[in-house]
Design an enzyme around this catalytic site. Structure first.
Site, PDB file in Angstrom:
ATOM      1  N   THR A   1       2.670   6.392  10.373  1.00 39.42           N
ATOM      2  CA  THR A   1       1.637   5.388  10.053  1.00 39.42           C
ATOM      3  C   THR A   1       1.534   4.202  11.290  1.00 39.42           C
ATOM      4  O   THR A   1       0.337   4.131  11.627  1.00 39.42           O
ATOM      5  CB  THR A   1       2.182   4.667   8.713  1.00 39.42           C
TER       6      THR A   1
ATOM      7  N   ASN B   1      -5.431   2.458  12.276  1.00 38.05           N
ATOM      8  CA  ASN B   1      -4.524   3.764  12.603  1.00 38.05           C
ATOM      9  C   ASN B   1      -5.394   4.823  12.325  1.00 38.05           C
ATOM     10  O   ASN B   1      -4.831   6.060  12.576  1.00 38.05           O
ATOM     11  CB  ASN B   1      -3.302   3.701  11.894  1.00 38.05           C
TER      12      ASN B   1
ATOM     13  N   PHE C   1       0.101  -6.078   2.150  1.00 36.41           N
ATOM     14  CA  PHE C   1      -1.152  -5.693   3.174  1.00 36.41           C
ATOM     15  C   PHE C   1      -2.233  -5.211   2.331  1.00 36.41           C
ATOM     16  O   PHE C   1      -3.302  -4.785   2.927  1.00 36.41           O
ATOM     17  CB  PHE C   1      -0.745  -4.919   4.401  1.00 36.41           C
TER      18      PHE C   1
ATOM     19  N   LYS D   1     -11.216   6.621   9.631  1.00 38.10           N
ATOM     20  CA  LYS D   1     -11.051   5.225   9.373  1.00 38.10           C
ATOM     21  C   LYS D   1     -12.280   4.470  10.405  1.00 38.10           C
ATOM     22  O   LYS D   1     -12.602   5.091  11.301  1.00 38.10           O
ATOM     23  CB  LYS D   1      -9.734   4.655   9.447  1.00 38.10           C
TER      24      LYS D   1
ATOM     25  N   GLU E   1      -7.731  12.524  -4.717  1.00 39.31           N
ATOM     26  CA  GLU E   1      -8.534  11.802  -3.599  1.00 39.31           C
ATOM     27  C   GLU E   1      -9.719  12.486  -3.206  1.00 39.31           C
ATOM     28  O   GLU E   1     -10.835  12.051  -3.008  1.00 39.31           O
ATOM     29  CB  GLU E   1      -7.552  11.585  -2.682  1.00 39.31           C
TER      30      GLU E   1
ATOM     31  N   HIS F   1      -6.663   8.725   7.723  1.00 42.13           N
ATOM     32  CA  HIS F   1      -5.783   8.709   6.472  1.00 42.13           C
ATOM     33  C   HIS F   1      -5.655  10.079   6.180  1.00 42.13           C
ATOM     34  O   HIS F   1      -6.679  11.011   6.466  1.00 42.13           O
ATOM     35  CB  HIS F   1      -6.682   8.140   5.279  1.00 42.13           C
TER      36      HIS F   1
ATOM     37  N   TYR G   1      -6.905   2.761  -3.032  1.00 43.56           N
ATOM     38  CA  TYR G   1      -5.737   2.367  -2.458  1.00 43.56           C
ATOM     39  C   TYR G   1      -4.951   1.747  -3.474  1.00 43.56           C
ATOM     40  O   TYR G   1      -3.900   1.078  -3.302  1.00 43.56           O
ATOM     41  CB  TYR G   1      -5.654   1.509  -1.323  1.00 43.56           C
TER      42      TYR G   1
ATOM     43  N   ARG H   1      -0.415  15.743   7.649  1.00 42.24           N
ATOM     44  CA  ARG H   1       0.508  14.498   7.928  1.00 42.24           C
ATOM     45  C   ARG H   1       1.036  14.711   9.268  1.00 42.24           C
ATOM     46  O   ARG H   1       1.267  13.577   9.973  1.00 42.24           O
ATOM     47  CB  ARG H   1       1.646  14.523   6.942  1.00 42.24           C
TER      48      ARG H   1
ATOM     49  N   ARG I   1      -2.809   9.562  15.734  1.00 41.97           N
ATOM     50  CA  ARG I   1      -2.333   8.162  15.611  1.00 41.97           C
ATOM     51  C   ARG I   1      -1.900   7.649  16.972  1.00 41.97           C
ATOM     52  O   ARG I   1      -2.118   6.475  17.303  1.00 41.97           O
ATOM     53  CB  ARG I   1      -1.529   7.713  14.350  1.00 41.97           C
TER      54      ARG I   1
HETATM   55  P1  IDP Z   1      -0.214   6.345   5.698  1.00 42.60           P
HETATM   56  O1  IDP Z   1      -1.402   5.930   5.816  1.00 42.60           O
HETATM   57  O2  IDP Z   1       0.643   6.947   6.878  1.00 42.60           O
HETATM   58  O3  IDP Z   1      -0.113   7.359   4.339  1.00 42.60           O
HETATM   59  P2  IDP Z   1       0.926   4.436   3.842  1.00 42.60           P
HETATM   60  O4  IDP Z   1       2.025   3.820   3.728  1.00 42.60           O
HETATM   61  O5  IDP Z   1       0.251   5.342   2.491  1.00 42.60           O
HETATM   62  O6  IDP Z   1       0.474   5.202   5.106  1.00 42.60           O
HETATM   63  O7  IDP Z   1      -0.076   2.929   3.886  1.00 42.60           O
HETATM   64  C1  IDP Z   1      -1.568   3.132   3.791  1.00 42.60           C
HETATM   65  C2  IDP Z   1      -2.239   2.433   5.003  1.00 42.60           C
HETATM   66  O8  IDP Z   1      -1.856   1.063   4.765  1.00 42.60           O
HETATM   67  C3  IDP Z   1      -1.806   2.789   6.330  1.00 42.60           C
HETATM   68  O9  IDP Z   1      -2.460   3.902   6.894  1.00 42.60           O
HETATM   69  C4  IDP Z   1      -2.158   1.690   7.193  1.00 42.60           C
HETATM   70  O10 IDP Z   1      -3.369   1.356   7.354  1.00 42.60           O
HETATM   71  C5  IDP Z   1      -1.922   0.471   6.089  1.00 42.60           C
HETATM   72  N1  IDP Z   1      -0.564   0.013   6.135  1.00 42.60           N
HETATM   73  C6  IDP Z   1       0.608   0.516   5.637  1.00 42.60           C
HETATM   74  N2  IDP Z   1       1.887  -0.338   5.998  1.00 42.60           N
HETATM   75  C7  IDP Z   1       1.347  -1.489   6.414  1.00 42.60           C
HETATM   76  C8  IDP Z   1       1.736  -2.609   7.305  1.00 42.60           C
HETATM   77  O11 IDP Z   1       3.131  -2.845   7.150  1.00 42.60           O
HETATM   78  N3  IDP Z   1       1.012  -3.456   7.355  1.00 42.60           N
HETATM   79  C9  IDP Z   1      -0.259  -3.440   7.591  1.00 42.60           C
HETATM   80  N4  IDP Z   1      -1.045  -2.261   7.045  1.00 42.60           N
HETATM   81  C10 IDP Z   1      -0.240  -1.143   6.731  1.00 42.60           C
HETATM   82 MG    MG Z   2      -0.508   7.264   2.200  1.00 41.88          MG
END
Ligand code: IDP
Ligand code: MG
Length: 133
Positions: A92, A113, A58, A10, A127, A116, A50, A86, A103
């Site tokens: 996350t 973070n 968010f 990212k 994807e 992805h 997304y 993962r 992370r």
């Molecule tokens: P992941 O990246 O671990 O799969 P997801 O739930 O798929 O997590 O969420 C996608 C992305 O959205 C996360 O990597 C993060 O950057 C962002 N995100 C997820 N939850 C939050 C939140 O509660 N606040 C702000 N950003 C979030």
């Molecule tokens: Mg995800």
């Protein structure tokens, strides 16, 4: 099972020149980098990528963020690549990520973070097509 998964470095990590460190981390941990390219996507493309998160509070910030600067998209391949990636990424929220995960090492916050990773083989295929078809 040998699988493929999509990984993205990212903007926050590209900006800090962490790409080589992240790539060698994958290679050391049984994920071969089959394809890699640096791209900058538009907000519209980020919103498409997304889309599963479109109802989340968010979503808008997330799409602005992914399109805010260059990213590196990669196809990773290896045994259980989806789950392996993962695990290597960690939770996350970097604050909750385990020691030794990407992370934990590099993430700045839940939104910045650093990486992805696809969450299933099926989504991984979608994807990968999104960026490499
Ligand atoms: P992941 O990246 O671990 O799969 P997801 O739930 O798929 O997590 O969420 C996608 C992305 O959205 C996360 O990597 C993060 O950057 C962002 N995100 C997820 N939850 C939050 C939140 O509660 N606040 C702000 N950003 C979030
Ligand atoms: Mg995800």
């Amino acid at each position: 099972m040998i699988e493929q998964t999509l990984s993205i470095i990212k903007p926050d990590a590209v900006e800090r020149n962490l790409d080589n460190k992240i790539k060698s981390f994958f290679e050391k941990n049984n994920l071969k980098i089959l394809k890699s390219k640096k791209v900058k996507i538009s907000k519209e493309e980020a919103s498409e990528f997304y889309k599963v998160h479109q109802t989340k509070p968010f979503y808008n910030d997330l799409c602005n963020y992914l399109s805010s600067g260059p990213i590196i998209v990669m196809v990773l391949e290896g045994e259980n690549a989806v789950l392996n990636n993962r695990k290597l990424m960690g939770a996350t929220d970097p604050k909750k990520a385990e020691e030794g995960t990407l992370r934990k090492m590099y993430g700045l916050s839940i939104d910045k973070n650093s990486v992805h990773g696809s969450d299933s083989v099926e989504n991984g295929k979608k994807e990968i097509d999104f960026f490499f078809k």
